[in-house]
Design an enzyme around this catalytic site. Structure first.
Site, PDB file in Angstrom:
ATOM      1  N   LYS A 131      39.039  42.419  33.932  1.00 51.75           N
ATOM      2  CA  LYS A 131      40.226  42.480  33.069  1.00 51.75           C
ATOM      3  C   LYS A 131      39.788  42.241  31.575  1.00 51.75           C
ATOM      4  O   LYS A 131      40.296  43.021  30.877  1.00 51.75           O
ATOM      5  CB  LYS A 131      41.303  41.633  33.429  1.00 51.75           C
ATOM      6  N   TYR A 179      37.199  39.227  38.738  1.00 51.02           N
ATOM      7  CA  TYR A 179      38.540  39.816  38.197  1.00 51.02           C
ATOM      8  C   TYR A 179      38.422  39.651  36.765  1.00 51.02           C
ATOM      9  O   TYR A 179      38.981  40.525  35.968  1.00 51.02           O
ATOM     10  CB  TYR A 179      39.546  38.985  38.903  1.00 51.02           C
ATOM     11  N   ASP A 208      41.159  57.899  45.592  1.00 52.51           N
ATOM     12  CA  ASP A 208      40.400  56.631  45.372  1.00 52.51           C
ATOM     13  C   ASP A 208      39.742  56.619  44.076  1.00 52.51           C
ATOM     14  O   ASP A 208      38.897  57.485  43.744  1.00 52.51           O
ATOM     15  CB  ASP A 208      39.407  56.501  46.519  1.00 52.51           C
ATOM     16  N   VAL A 209      40.328  55.525  43.163  1.00 48.57           N
ATOM     17  CA  VAL A 209      39.810  55.781  41.788  1.00 48.57           C
ATOM     18  C   VAL A 209      38.254  55.313  41.670  1.00 48.57           C
ATOM     19  O   VAL A 209      37.749  55.538  40.720  1.00 48.57           O
ATOM     20  CB  VAL A 209      40.640  54.825  40.803  1.00 48.57           C
ATOM     21  N   ASN A 264      47.156  51.493  37.108  1.00 44.37           N
ATOM     22  CA  ASN A 264      47.456  50.454  37.664  1.00 44.37           C
ATOM     23  C   ASN A 264      46.718  49.992  38.891  1.00 44.37           C
ATOM     24  O   ASN A 264      46.456  48.595  38.964  1.00 44.37           O
ATOM     25  CB  ASN A 264      49.003  50.775  37.872  1.00 44.37           C
TER      26      ASN A 264
HETATM   27  C1  BGC Z   1      46.549  37.897  39.560  1.00 43.89           C
HETATM   28  C2  BGC Z   1      47.436  36.825  40.297  1.00 43.89           C
HETATM   29  C3  BGC Z   1      47.699  35.657  39.502  1.00 43.89           C
HETATM   30  C4  BGC Z   1      48.425  35.859  38.046  1.00 43.89           C
HETATM   31  C5  BGC Z   1      48.691  34.482  37.497  1.00 43.89           C
HETATM   32  C6  BGC Z   1      47.442  37.990  38.239  1.00 43.89           C
HETATM   33  O1  BGC Z   1      46.508  38.745  37.432  1.00 43.89           O
HETATM   34  O2  BGC Z   1      46.859  38.974  40.128  1.00 43.89           O
HETATM   35  O3  BGC Z   1      46.749  36.590  41.496  1.00 43.89           O
HETATM   36  O4  BGC Z   1      48.529  34.576  40.380  1.00 43.89           O
HETATM   37  O5  BGC Z   1      47.345  36.805  37.393  1.00 43.89           O
HETATM   38  O6  BGC Z   1      47.405  33.721  37.373  1.00 43.89           O
END
Ligand code: BGC
Length: 256
Positions: free
Chosen positions: A161, A157, A64-65, A91
């Protein structure tokens, strides 16, 4: 691809989706692959079988990272089983939808732990080994078009990212003198389990496809090919860049 035969690669989240595609592809190119997974082992076993059927070698490791002991054990596994490691593919990742004002603290912590903290400390463990052994290497982070593009409802998210983008840029500079190259691959909409809800929602899916100039979702192989290139000798002068694999999605902003 040139130069992958006999190289040792660690791929996190290699039991499904993009990670599975990358592990299989690197295995088919002659690399020895540490197949990391969390949860149930069936997917990782399938990955290993595919690598072995292609004449390669794989080793399954459950790690588990988000757990520091697991992270160290994952890097150790590569050196114990194959004697070294040359390639790390960060990843493993996740996303959770919520309006910003409703986002629970647990969701923030979990998404950041898997998507950013995990890669940070796994990369640190990997780099320490390379530095001590005076070996060059490759790090590829699987980020997302959302390392750059907004994604309303997915602020956690986007934070993770966006952080991964600057993590890569910083490391490219810090690790270049050690001969370690660092790049991101930024997938767009790829047909994988992370997109399950979207794939089952026809109107949403069609709206998204309308925004993709190539008119289709990507496949894991579309992403894996770029990763294989980046860790091969054909990419010997590439570090500090993001490679977008999105069928043109990011370039397709249009006023409705
Ligand atoms: C996400 C997806 C999304 C896609 C394009 C990805 O990074 O995991 O849920 O559909 O980007 O928006």
């Amino acid at each position: 691809m040139r130069g992958l035969k006999g190289k040792v690669a660690i791929v996190t989240g290699a039991g499904s989706g993009i990670g599975q595609g990358i592990a299989k592809r690197l295995g088919c190119e002659g690399a020895k692959v540490i197949v990391d997974y969390v949860g149930t082992p069936e997917g990782a076993e399938e990955t290993e079988r595919a690598i072995e059927q292609a004449g390669g070698e794989g080793e399954i490791v459950k790690a588990d990272v988000t757990n520091m002991e697991d992270v160290k054990a994952l890097v150790d596994a590569a050196w114990n089983k194959f004697g070294s490691a040359d390639i790390l593919v960060n990843n493993a990742g996740m996303e959770k939808r919520s309006d910003f004002w409703d986002t629970p603290e647990e969701d923030y912590d979990k998404v950041m732990a898997v998507n950013l903290r995990g890669p940070f400390f796994l990369t640190q463990a990997f780099v320490r080994r390379l530095r001590d052994a005076k070996r060059p290497g490759h790090i590829v982070n699987i980020s997302s078009v959302h390392e750059d593009m907004v994604f309303p409802g997915f602020a956690t998210y986007c934070c993770s990212k966006g952080g991964m983008r600057m993590f890569m840029r910083d490391l490219a500079v810090e690790l270049g003198p050690l001969g370690i190259m660092v790049n991101n691959v930024a997938p767009g909409a790829i047909a994988t389990p992370i997109n399950k809800a979207l794939l089952e929602d026809k109107p949403k899916l069609n709206a998204l496809l309308g925004n993709i100039p190539l008119g289709r979702m990507g496949s894991v192989d579309d992403v894996a090919g770029v990763v294989a290139f980046l860790v091969s000798d054909d990419a010997a002068y590439i570090t500090g860049s993001t490679f977008v694999v999105d069928g043109g999605l990011m370039r397709n902003y249009r006023e409705q």
